[in-house]
Every structure is written in C-alpha cells, then in structure tokens.
Design a protein around this motif. Structure first.
Motif, mmCIF file in Angstrom:
data_model
loop_
_atom_site.group_PDB
_atom_site.id
_atom_site.type_symbol
_atom_site.label_atom_id
_atom_site.label_comp_id
_atom_site.label_asym_id
_atom_site.label_seq_id
_atom_site.Cartn_x
_atom_site.Cartn_y
_atom_site.Cartn_z
ATOM 1 N N GLY A 56 0.845 -1.211 0.000
ATOM 2 C CA GLY A 56 0.000 0.000 0.000
ATOM 3 C C GLY A 56 0.864 1.239 0.000
ATOM 4 N N PRO A 57 0.239 2.378 -0.263
ATOM 5 C CA PRO A 57 1.011 3.616 -0.417
ATOM 6 C C PRO A 57 1.499 4.146 0.923
ATOM 7 N N GLY A 58 2.552 4.926 0.881
ATOM 8 C CA GLY A 58 3.006 5.664 2.054
ATOM 9 C C GLY A 58 3.678 4.803 3.101
ATOM 10 N N VAL A 85 -6.327 10.257 19.842
ATOM 11 C CA VAL A 85 -5.545 10.042 18.618
ATOM 12 C C VAL A 85 -6.350 10.521 17.412
ATOM 13 N N PRO A 86 -6.047 11.701 16.870
ATOM 14 C CA PRO A 86 -6.744 12.139 15.666
ATOM 15 C C PRO A 86 -6.405 11.223 14.485
ATOM 16 N N THR A 87 -7.410 10.918 13.674
ATOM 17 C CA THR A 87 -7.226 10.079 12.495
ATOM 18 C C THR A 87 -8.400 10.300 11.545
ATOM 19 N N PRO A 88 -8.150 10.197 10.205
ATOM 20 C CA PRO A 88 -9.268 10.368 9.272
ATOM 21 C C PRO A 88 -10.350 9.311 9.510
ATOM 22 N N ALA A 89 -9.949 8.190 10.106
ATOM 23 C CA ALA A 89 -10.898 7.081 10.338
ATOM 24 C C ALA A 89 -11.552 7.185 11.712
ATOM 25 N N GLY A 112 -0.303 11.718 14.680
ATOM 26 C CA GLY A 112 0.285 10.880 13.650
ATOM 27 C C GLY A 112 0.661 11.713 12.436
ATOM 28 N N ARG A 113 1.474 11.117 11.588
ATOM 29 C CA ARG A 113 1.786 11.660 10.261
ATOM 30 C C ARG A 113 1.826 10.481 9.299
ATOM 31 N N TYR A 114 2.305 10.712 8.063
ATOM 32 C CA TYR A 114 2.364 9.645 7.064
ATOM 33 C C TYR A 114 0.962 9.051 6.876
ATOM 34 N N GLU A 115 0.830 7.719 6.911
ATOM 35 C CA GLU A 115 -0.485 7.088 6.775
ATOM 36 C C GLU A 115 -1.103 6.798 8.137
ATOM 37 N N GLY A 116 -0.453 7.278 9.196
ATOM 38 C CA GLY A 116 -0.992 7.035 10.526
ATOM 39 C C GLY A 116 -0.035 6.221 11.387
ATOM 40 N N ILE A 117 -0.515 5.840 12.564
ATOM 41 C CA ILE A 117 0.268 5.146 13.590
ATOM 42 C C ILE A 117 -0.110 3.657 13.584
ATOM 43 N N GLU A 133 -10.125 7.498 19.210
ATOM 44 C CA GLU A 133 -9.672 7.831 17.848
ATOM 45 C C GLU A 133 -10.750 8.733 17.259
ATOM 46 N N ILE A 134 -10.394 10.022 17.054
ATOM 47 C CA ILE A 134 -11.407 10.999 16.633
ATOM 48 C C ILE A 134 -11.012 11.661 15.318
ATOM 49 N N SER A 135 -12.027 12.178 14.618
ATOM 50 C CA SER A 135 -11.799 12.943 13.393
ATOM 51 C C SER A 135 -12.488 14.293 13.529
ATOM 52 N N ILE A 136 -11.832 15.347 13.050
ATOM 53 C CA ILE A 136 -12.451 16.675 13.174
ATOM 54 C C ILE A 136 -13.291 17.020 11.946
ATOM 55 N N GLY A 137 -13.340 16.130 10.955
ATOM 56 C CA GLY A 137 -14.208 16.438 9.803
ATOM 57 C C GLY A 137 -13.940 15.552 8.611
ATOM 58 N N ASP A 138 -14.874 15.625 7.655
ATOM 59 C CA ASP A 138 -14.788 14.716 6.485
ATOM 60 C C ASP A 138 -13.953 15.346 5.388
ATOM 61 N N TYR A 139 -12.689 15.517 5.679
ATOM 62 C CA TYR A 139 -11.715 16.003 4.705
ATOM 63 C C TYR A 139 -10.380 15.431 5.164
ATOM 64 N N VAL A 140 -9.393 15.417 4.294
ATOM 65 C CA VAL A 140 -8.141 14.721 4.605
ATOM 66 C C VAL A 140 -7.011 15.718 4.884
ATOM 67 N N LEU A 141 -6.442 15.624 6.071
ATOM 68 C CA LEU A 141 -5.290 16.462 6.434
ATOM 69 C C LEU A 141 -4.005 15.666 6.229
ATOM 70 N N VAL A 142 -2.874 16.278 6.555
ATOM 71 C CA VAL A 142 -1.594 15.592 6.358
ATOM 72 C C VAL A 142 -1.095 14.977 7.660
ATOM 73 N N GLY A 143 -1.673 15.442 8.766
ATOM 74 C CA GLY A 143 -1.244 14.907 10.056
ATOM 75 C C GLY A 143 -2.233 15.312 11.130
ATOM 76 N N GLY A 144 -1.952 14.912 12.361
ATOM 77 C CA GLY A 144 -2.888 15.145 13.447
ATOM 78 C C GLY A 144 -2.763 16.472 14.161
ATOM 79 N N GLU A 145 -1.703 17.245 13.867
ATOM 80 C CA GLU A 145 -1.427 18.455 14.654
ATOM 81 C C GLU A 145 -2.552 19.485 14.559
ATOM 82 N N VAL A 146 -3.042 19.730 13.340
ATOM 83 C CA VAL A 146 -4.109 20.734 13.176
ATOM 84 C C VAL A 146 -5.348 20.296 13.953
ATOM 85 N N ALA A 147 -5.620 18.985 13.915
ATOM 86 C CA ALA A 147 -6.782 18.465 14.655
ATOM 87 C C ALA A 147 -6.609 18.714 16.153
ATOM 88 N N VAL A 148 -5.386 18.570 16.651
ATOM 89 C CA VAL A 148 -5.148 18.807 18.080
ATOM 90 C C VAL A 148 -5.390 20.272 18.416
HETATM 91 C C1 LIG Z 1 -4.665 5.004 0.155
HETATM 92 N N1 LIG Z 1 -5.272 5.802 1.190
HETATM 93 C C2 LIG Z 1 -5.418 5.031 2.402
HETATM 94 C C3 LIG Z 1 -6.088 5.864 3.484
HETATM 95 N N2 LIG Z 1 -5.296 7.067 3.737
HETATM 96 C C4 LIG Z 1 -6.015 7.842 4.727
HETATM 97 C C5 LIG Z 1 -5.098 8.854 5.362
HETATM 98 C C6 LIG Z 1 -4.317 8.483 6.425
HETATM 99 C C7 LIG Z 1 -3.478 9.429 7.046
HETATM 100 C C8 LIG Z 1 -3.437 10.724 6.557
HETATM 101 C C9 LIG Z 1 -2.527 11.725 7.152
HETATM 102 N N3 LIG Z 1 -2.624 11.682 8.617
HETATM 103 C C10 LIG Z 1 -1.691 11.096 9.400
HETATM 104 C C11 LIG Z 1 -2.124 11.251 10.715
HETATM 105 C C12 LIG Z 1 -3.349 11.942 10.714
HETATM 106 C C13 LIG Z 1 -4.229 12.349 11.707
HETATM 107 C C14 LIG Z 1 -5.408 12.977 11.359
HETATM 108 C C15 LIG Z 1 -5.707 13.193 10.005
HETATM 109 C C16 LIG Z 1 -7.003 13.786 9.623
HETATM 110 N N4 LIG Z 1 -7.339 13.986 8.336
HETATM 111 N N5 LIG Z 1 -8.583 14.482 8.289
HETATM 112 C C17 LIG Z 1 -9.086 14.597 9.528
HETATM 113 N N6 LIG Z 1 -10.356 15.075 9.838
HETATM 114 C C18 LIG Z 1 -8.095 14.173 10.410
HETATM 115 C C19 LIG Z 1 -8.296 14.208 11.819
HETATM 116 N N7 LIG Z 1 -8.556 14.302 12.933
HETATM 117 C C20 LIG Z 1 -4.804 12.822 9.001
HETATM 118 C C21 LIG Z 1 -3.635 12.194 9.364
HETATM 119 C C22 LIG Z 1 -4.219 11.094 5.484
HETATM 120 C C23 LIG Z 1 -5.068 10.149 4.893
HETATM 121 C C24 LIG Z 1 -5.089 7.850 2.531
HETATM 122 C C25 LIG Z 1 -4.479 7.018 1.451
#
Ligand SMILES: CN1CCN(Cc2ccc(Cn3ccc4ccc(-c5n[nH]c(N)c5C#N)cc43)cc2)CC1
Length: 242
Positions: A56-58, A85-89, A112-117, A133-148
């Motif tokens: 898989g990627p990343g 733990v912020p995460t997109p999931a 987390g960063r990269y694809e997560g922890i 494990e929480i998400s701040i919204g339905d959009y994709v960030l690059v890491g957890g810092e902004v969510a914190v």
């Molecule tokens: C092939 N696919 C397989 C699934 N991945 C999914 C994926 C995984 C990690 C990241 C980057 N990342 C790393 C740590 C981390 C924490 C929070 C968030 C975050 N994003 N959006 C929110 N509301 C967040 C919050 N809260 C993003 C984070 C981006 C996308 C994409 C590629």
C-alpha cells in the motif's frame, strides 16, 4: 487540566501559546507540554516510520517509538489521562466530546503523520486507559497536529475562567441543537445595509423570537441533520409555524 501533545512537528503546536489559550496557560488554568516524538528514537536517522505490512502507499509510524514516548509521557504525571488520537478514520469529534474532555484531569494527544500510527499502539494503551480515535471532519489532512489545535481550543474555552464571558460557552451554537443566527454591531447602517429594526427595538421577547427564527432558518438551510437529531419536544408551536 494538563495537556500533553506528542508530535514530530512541535512547532505546529506553537499557536497553543497565543491569545486566549496562552492566557489560560499563563494563569495556570491549563498546563500544556509538547513533546518531540524523535526524542525517543535511537537510530542515527531518527526513523519514526516504516513500510506498511501488506503493501500500500506511504509509510506507517513505528509502534516502538510511540510506545517509548507514550510510556514516558504518561509516567510523567500521576493524574488519570485520556489518550486522544486524531485520524481520518476516527469517530466525529463533537461539542459533546469537547464538554466531556473539559471534565478530564489530563489529555494526551498522539499526533500521527504519514499514513498514521501502527494500530497496535492504540490497542495497547486501550488496555490501560481510555483511548479515543477521533476525526475533526470529512476532509483529509496531512497529520494530526491541526486536529489537536482544534480540539484543544474547543475544550479549553469550556474550562471555567478561560473565557471572559462564561455565557458565551453556555450559549454556544449547538448548545440548543441549532446553528447560531446572524449577529450585528455598530454602525446602525453600513454600506446602505441597516441592522434589523427588531434588534434595536428593546423588545426582548421579540428579539428572542427573531433570533430563534433566524437560527431555525439557518439550521434548516445549512444543517438539516441537526434538526433531525433534535428531541421531539425541542421545537415549540411557534418554531414549527416558521
Ligand atoms: C490510500 N489511502 C489510504 C487511506 N489514507 C487515509 C489517510 C491516512 C493518514 C493521513 C494523514 N494523517 C496522518 C495522521 C493523521 C491524523 C489525522 C488526520 C485527519 N485527516 N482528516 C481529519 N479530519 C483528520 C483528523 N482528525 C490525518 C492524518 C491522510 C489520509 C489515505 C491514502
């Protein structure tokens, strides 16, 4: 309340020390410690990530480094902690969560960063303390810092003494299940746009009714999901007549 944040980008959390949050820290209402995850690496490259099992990627963040870091951070204070733990999931972070977190003695955030922890980190600590494990919204960030930053601000403003006017938090959007209506201040007319007459009428009953109607209109237009989630008795006859 004590807040610890573990991240590979400590500088991202600098805004925590500005303005309202900075004053809360300065006045002792909030104790914030930011930790660099790389302080717990032992190799010359300070590696915190590795390739994902199964392909898989990343890259995925390594459990060993996170385990050493969180063990040390958790041990640094005897107060019971919740690990966040912020995460997109993650489960959507809500105002109700902000209120629940504001009642905690200690929050520890894992950014987390990269694809997560590596998932085993969450699984491991969930055996010892509450882990969200929480998400701040339905959009994709690059890491957890902004969510914190978002979560800490939403929580800190609810702490007694942090907001100058405690009524602000009590009368939040979402506190009655609706979005807030429009707000106005001086001048009475701005670029040929007057303030609604009712707000200058001094008729508090009419003002309250007008504000409720505007909040309902805005909620219907922008967040019908909030209306659907209201308890059956939340809307009175006048609300329904709108
Ligand atoms: C092939 N696919 C397989 C699934 N991945 C999914 C994926 C995984 C990690 C990241 C980057 N990342 C790393 C740590 C981390 C924490 C929070 C968030 C975050 N994003 N959006 C929110 N509301 C967040 C919050 N809260 C993003 C984070 C981006 C996308 C994409 C590629």
């Amino acid at each position: 309340m004590r807040i610890d944040v573990v991240t590979i980008f400590p500088g991202y959390l600098a805004p925590l020390r500005e303005a309202l949050l900075g004053r809360a820290i300065g006045s002792g209402l909030l104790d914030v410690a930011v930790h660099d995850l790389r302080d717990w690496t032992h190799d010359v490259h300070q590696a915190v990530d590795d390739s994902p099992y199964g392909g898989g990627p990343g890259m995925v963040m390594r459990p060993q480094v996170w385990g050493d870091a969180l063990d040390a951070v958790l041990a640094a204070d005897e107060r019971p902690a919740r690990l966040v733990v912020p995460t997109p999931a993650g489960r959507p972070f809500t105002q109700a969560d902000a209120h629940a977190y504001a009642a905690e003695e200690r929050l520890v955030f894992a950014c987390g960063r990269y694809e997560g922890i590596d998932q085993r980190v969450v699984d491991h600590y969930a055996d010892a303390l509450p882990v969200d494990e929480i998400s701040i919204g339905d959009y994709v960030l690059v890491g957890g810092e902004v969510a914190v930053l978002v979560v800490v601000e939403a929580v800190a403003r609810l702490l007694p003494g942090v907001l100058g006017n405690p009524r602000s938090a009590a009368e939040d959007s979402f506190s009655d299940g609706l979005l807030e209506g429009p707000s106005y201040t001086r001048p009475e007319v701005w670029r040929d746009r007057p303030v609604p007459d009712v707000l200058r009428s001094g008729n508090h009953g009419a003002i309250a009714r007008w504000r409720r109607d505007r909040a309902l209109e805005r909620t219907v237009a922008r967040r019908p999901d909030l209306l659907a989630a209201l308890p059956p008795d939340a809307l009175d006859k006048k609300d329904r007549a709108l």
